[in-house]
Scaffold this motif. Sequence first.
Motif, PDB file in Angstrom:
ATOM      1  N   SER A   1       0.831  -1.167   0.171  1.00  0.00           N
ATOM      2  CA  SER A   1       0.044   0.004   0.133  1.00  0.00           C
ATOM      3  C   SER A   1       0.688   1.262   0.001  1.00  0.00           C
ATOM      4  CB  SER A   1      -0.862  -0.315   1.198  1.00  0.00           C
ATOM      5  OG  SER A   1      -0.270   0.123   2.449  1.00  0.00           O
TER       6      SER A   1
ATOM      7  N   HIS B   1      -3.083   2.950   3.714  1.00  0.00           N
ATOM      8  CA  HIS B   1      -1.832   2.733   4.231  1.00  0.00           C
ATOM      9  C   HIS B   1      -1.853   2.908   6.008  1.00  0.00           C
ATOM     10  CE1 HIS B   1       2.465   1.957   4.245  1.00  0.00           C
ATOM     11  NE2 HIS B   1       2.757   3.299   4.799  1.00  0.00           N
TER      12      HIS B   1
ATOM     13  N   LEU C   1       1.117   3.981  -2.868  1.00  0.00           N
ATOM     14  CA  LEU C   1       0.750   5.327  -2.193  1.00  0.00           C
ATOM     15  C   LEU C   1       1.904   6.412  -3.143  1.00  0.00           C
ATOM     16  CD1 LEU C   1      -0.145   8.002  -0.770  1.00  0.00           C
ATOM     17  CD2 LEU C   1       1.162   7.104   1.128  1.00  0.00           C
TER      18      LEU C   1
ATOM     19  N   TRP D   1      -4.806   5.697  -1.194  1.00  0.00           N
ATOM     20  CA  TRP D   1      -3.759   4.854  -0.800  1.00  0.00           C
ATOM     21  C   TRP D   1      -3.074   5.365   0.715  1.00  0.00           C
ATOM     22  CZ3 TRP D   1      -3.801   0.242  -1.832  1.00  0.00           C
ATOM     23  CH2 TRP D   1      -4.186  -0.401  -3.092  1.00  0.00           C
TER      24      TRP D   1
END
Length: 190
Positions: free
Chosen positions: A108, A149, A112, A145
């Motif tokens: 993740s 995260h 990102l 994202w």
Amino acid sequence: MQSSITNTAKRYGWAMIVLHWLIGAIFIGQFVLGFVMMRIESQRTAFELIQLHKSLGFLLLGLIILRVAWRLGNQAPALPPSVGALERRTAPLAHFALYAFQVALPLSGWALVSVSTLEIPTMPFNLFVMPDLPLAESDAAESFWTAAHWYLAYAGIALVVLHIAAALRHHFWLRDSVLMRMITPSSDQE
């Protein structure tokens, strides 16, 4: 008696022990680093910490993939008789969840940085440029994202706390070998 690199029916070998503690330390360190880097006032220091966080994230991803591969190729030691039926069924699920979060979290983070409109290259430990994932850049994707995260990090750390509590319960309350077999390696004679 010589220590073994591989697992036996009673204990983990050196390879799994080293990977376990190294991954655990990096995973917890990443949580602390992520917390600090988002709250530091100096932009220069924050940028450097973010680059370190990304580097450690890629290292963590590589180590967890290695650990999963090693685990698939090596038997896990049997649980001691003191472990009840419910825990025997839930322990593999908890370990699977830990593995899943340890893979999903760095992925993740990679997603990102891949969708970020800032287009800052990721250079793990300043060794090479890590290519972005083939995802479209956008503010909306970056927001998604970032949230993913963040939620994965907090869920992952909750799983780690649960894992530590379970290990301490085994060691201090049940007084069985569950924790010690991840500290003292197997031997060739086992």
